[in-house]
Design a protein around this motif. Structure first.
Motif, PDB file in Angstrom:
ATOM      1  N   LEU A  67       0.851  -1.262  -0.107  1.00 26.61           N
ATOM      2  CA  LEU A  67      -0.026   0.037  -0.084  1.00 26.61           C
ATOM      3  C   LEU A  67       0.864   1.279   0.088  1.00 26.61           C
ATOM      4  N   LEU A  88      -6.280  -0.814  -5.871  1.00 30.68           N
ATOM      5  CA  LEU A  88      -6.370  -0.933  -4.605  1.00 30.68           C
ATOM      6  C   LEU A  88      -7.250  -2.029  -4.079  1.00 30.68           C
ATOM      7  N   PHE A 106      -5.782   0.677   5.730  1.00 29.63           N
ATOM      8  CA  PHE A 106      -5.833   1.472   4.758  1.00 29.63           C
ATOM      9  C   PHE A 106      -5.525   3.050   5.513  1.00 29.63           C
ATOM     10  N   PHE A 122      -7.425   6.741   0.188  1.00 31.94           N
ATOM     11  CA  PHE A 122      -7.128   5.345   0.815  1.00 31.94           C
ATOM     12  C   PHE A 122      -7.830   5.403   1.993  1.00 31.94           C
TER      13      PHE A 122
END
Length: 153
Positions: A67, A88, A106, A122
């Motif tokens: 991430l 994502l 996230f 995010f």
């Protein structure tokens, strides 16, 4: 279509690893500006590859690095937010598979990214509850080396 680890070259993984190694815990725009925009491709590919490796190795640490790399790539080369969301979906599913809360994972990574649209994305994407591989154009496949993801299109 081939699975991710087979179709996405890892030739620039070392570059992505070096960038992440020197990244501060809380990145700012100054750090992003210090990077060559061409590093976005290396970071983006590294992020996608690590999502699969995190699943295979049952590794929250690799998921976080996935991430971070993906987020930093998005900060370097802002593009269509829909493309970023498509990517994502993989770490979101991996977080769930690892028994972690995607929203928490996230949000933690978002707090390490510079303030701005990627960090905000995010947080909102991680908090979603409607993410499926199929809805974002992916499928989970079994390979001789372990599970991997493959684009549907």
């Amino acid at each position: 279509m081939k699975p991710n680890l087979e179709r996405i070259p890892g030739k620039q993984d070392r570059l992505a690893e070096a960038i992440l190694a020197r990244a501060p815990r809380r990145m700012d725009q100054g750090f992003v500006s210090s990077l060559d925009p061409s590093a976005s491709l290396a970071l983006g590919r590294y992020g996608v590859r690590l999502a699969t490796l995190a699943l295979r190795q049952d590794s929250p640490g690799l998921l976080r690095r996935s991430l971070l790399a993906t987020g930093l790539a998005g900060c370097l080369e802002p593009g269509d937010v829909r493309d970023l969301m498509t990517g994502l979906a993989l770490p979101w599913i991996v977080a769930q598979q690892l028994g972690a809360s995607p929203a928490t994972v996230f949000a933690d990574v978002a707090d390490s990214l510079p303030d701005g649209p990627v960090a905000k994305l995010f947080k909102t994407f991680g908090a979603r509850t409607d993410i499926t591989l199929e809805a974002f154009g992916w499928e989970l496949v079994a390979t001789a080396s372990g599970p991997d993801f493959r684009p549907l299109y």
